[in-house]
Design an enzyme around this catalytic site. Structure first.
Site, PDB file in Angstrom:
ATOM      1  N   CYS A 344       0.839  -1.205   0.000  1.00  0.00           N
ATOM      2  CA  CYS A 344       0.000   0.000   0.000  1.00  0.00           C
ATOM      3  C   CYS A 344       0.873   1.254   0.000  1.00  0.00           C
ATOM      4  O   CYS A 344       1.397   1.645   1.054  1.00  0.00           O
ATOM      5  CB  CYS A 344      -0.926   0.010   1.213  1.00  0.00           C
ATOM      6  SG  CYS A 344      -1.992   1.477   1.284  1.00  0.00           S
ATOM      7  N   CYS A 347      -0.307   4.096   2.533  1.00  0.00           N
ATOM      8  CA  CYS A 347      -0.078   3.908   3.964  1.00  0.00           C
ATOM      9  C   CYS A 347       1.402   3.870   4.310  1.00  0.00           C
ATOM     10  O   CYS A 347       1.827   4.444   5.312  1.00  0.00           O
ATOM     11  CB  CYS A 347      -0.738   2.607   4.435  1.00  0.00           C
ATOM     12  SG  CYS A 347      -2.518   2.581   4.198  1.00  0.00           S
ATOM     13  N   ASP A 348       2.184   3.168   3.505  1.00  0.00           N
ATOM     14  CA  ASP A 348       3.576   2.922   3.856  1.00  0.00           C
ATOM     15  C   ASP A 348       4.561   3.831   3.131  1.00  0.00           C
ATOM     16  O   ASP A 348       5.741   3.886   3.484  1.00  0.00           O
ATOM     17  CB  ASP A 348       3.928   1.456   3.570  1.00  0.00           C
ATOM     18  CG  ASP A 348       3.086   0.503   4.406  1.00  0.00           C
ATOM     19  OD1 ASP A 348       2.598   0.943   5.453  1.00  0.00           O
ATOM     20  OD2 ASP A 348       2.915  -0.656   3.998  1.00  0.00           O
TER      21      ASP A 348
END
Length: 519
Positions: A344, A347-348
């Protein structure tokens, strides 16, 4: 600290609280955000006479609070200030403790949570900008409320950077159970529960009566196809149940949607909520957080067995279990998931600010990821297996215009390499020359498409070579009374709008077979 309009909404949410709740705050007055935390919780507490704050000033430099109900521990603690996406986690912690939350699990899931053998100390490291973190935090908070042997702490990684560095965390949410890594990335309550059952076992429940439920139609999966199939079936007056890990399915992980006809722009979360709302207009029973273990589809009344001992029975089964992100399945990938291998970028991605990363995959998701990452990373290298990119031309043009994006086609990933703590390089084979080369980097984002979630059905239904369920033009499988729709099937083109149509088609085919006496 909180906007007045937000406070008005919180007052409305908390107006029916019954128990008394205390935010027990532990902080060092010298901490740079100490006053911000106190002001934040004072604002929340001002929204109900059932809420109050209790201050403590420990010697060590910490910033945390836990939630007490009627003076008793709930097992829920927040290390940091739960604003941003985690503000909802705080509100739901209170509502769920008061048994008024809308995301509380049903009897069967609650029974499994209460059976977990403790003590279990859970810690979740989050980013307040992560859209997937709240789902994990809220699920584990529920477990802490239901099982006194479980405690859960949300930890804002930005405030506890030394801990993040010491643990080599490179992806969120990262969940630790008794100081051992349990889970990284997006996850549902059902998925997390299963991992905890595998890690800690459950107290035997011999005195519990087995749960068996009967319906006219079982819809397996809660994405666009499953929702459509359930609604069309319910409109025919049938008793319908949806069995799914979550409503929304893979859609919930999609950030932007711009090709759903009649909705020029929406998000996966918004569409998932809309699906759930539409389902709620009909007498459809939803069983979320279920994982299918096995099925019996050859009998007139088909049986679906899920983790935890529940059995669902119906003469009609519509399989809409969708698909999951594909993995590279190369040496080193599994070892470094959460430590350099991610799925992702939203998110990361922030963990790789100013660093060099690779994106594997040249479809829309891969090129979109490259464009997003280019805004924060020093360099982004895209590797596509095929001879040409598959992404829409407008995305290709945008990516190629960015000075820190480099694109290679005919490139096969053969190995992920690390130093035992994190990823250090990726090995790529040039499919035209056969030459292999190691590319030093800090992170790898895998964006290579989806694999059908068909494992429980592979021994009983005819499959296409890549694991998709074979269907005819009417979504019928080879077994009477069993239908499949969209991503889990071999229908062409995996698109949301097609999934909705295929789900409707499966339901109409099933009803047609029913009135003709086929099932």
């Amino acid at each position: 600290m909180l906007d007045l309009s937000i406070l008005d909404q919180v007052r409305s949410v908390f107006q029916h609280l019954e128990a008394r709740y205390i935010f027990r705050i532990a902080y060092n007055p010298g901490h740079e955000q100490a006053q911000e935390l106190v002001s934040f919780l004072d604002d929340v507490a001002s929204c109900s006479d059932k809420l109050s704050c209790q201050l403590a000033q420990p010697e060590k430099s910490i910033l945390e609070f836990d939630l007490l109900k009627n003076g008793q521990e709930t097992g829920i603690k927040f290390h940091g200030i739960p604003n941003g996406y985690e503000f909802t986690s705080l509100l739901l912690a209170i509502l769920n403790a008061d048994e008024k939350g809308k995301n509380l699990p049903d009897e069967a899931i609650s029974r499994r949570i209460k059976a977990l053998q403790g003590p279990i100390r859970l810690q979740t490291y989050v980013s307040l900008t992560c859209t997937n973190c709240p789902d994990v935090v809220q699920a584990l908070n529920i477990m802490a409320l239901l099982n006194p042997q479980i405690t859960h702490e949300m930890i804002d990684g930005a405030l506890y950077q030394e801990e993040v560095d010491a643990l080599k965390i490179q992806g969120v949410p990262s969940v630790y159970a008794n100081d051992k890594l349990l889970h990284v990335g997006r996850g549902s309550l059902g998925e997390l529960l299963q991992k905890l059952e595998e890690a800690f076992d459950s107290v035997p429940q011999e005195d519990k009566t087995p749960i068996q439920r009967e319906f006219d139609t079982l819809v397996l999966g809660g994405g666009p196809a499953g929702a459509s199939a359930a609604i069309y079936s319910a409109r025919k007056g049938l008793r319908v149940a949806i069995i799914a890990e979550r409503i929304g399915g893979q859609v919930k992980e999609t950030v932007g949607i711009e090709n759903l006809i009649s909705a020029p722009q929406t998000t996966g979360a918004e569409l998932a909520n809309a699906l759930k709302s539409h389902i709620g207009h009909y007498p459809i029973e939803i069983f979320e957080d279920r994982r299918i273990e096995k099925v019996d589809l050859k009998s007139k009344n088909k049986s679906v067995f899920v983790t935890g001992g529940e059995t669902f029975i119906a003469p009609t089964v519509i399989i809409a279990t969708g698909a999951s992100w594909r993995k590279l399945n190369v040496e080193g990938e599994a070892e470094y998931i959460g430590r350099g291998v991610a799925f992702c970028p939203h998110c990361d991605g922030p963990f790789y600010q100013g660093k060099e990363v690779a994106v594997i995959g040249g479809g829309n998701s891969g090129i979109e990821a490259a464009i997003d990452l280019a805004g924060i990373c020093k360099k982004v290298t895209v590797f596509e297996f095929a001879d040409t990119l598959k992404a829409d031309q407008v995305l290709q043009d945008k990516a190629r215009s960015l000075p820190n994006v480099e694109i290679f086609t005919s490139s096969q990933t053969t190995k992920v390499t690390g130093n035992g703590e994190k990823v250090t390089s990726i090995r790529i084979k040039d499919r035209l020359t056969g030459e292999e080369r190691d590319y030093p980097l800090d992170g790898i984002f895998v964006q290579i498409g989806l694999a059908a979630n068909s494992a429980p059905f592979r021994d009983v239904l005819e499959m296409a070579p890549i694991g998709e369920i074979k269907i005819d033009a009417f979504c019928r499988t080879a077994l009477p009374g069993v239908y499949a729709a969209e991503d889990v099937s071999n229908v062409s083109y995996k698109q949301i709008v097609i999934a909705m149509g295929e789900g409707a088609k499966a339901a109409l085919s099933a009803f047609d077979d029913r009135i003709r006496g086929v099932i």
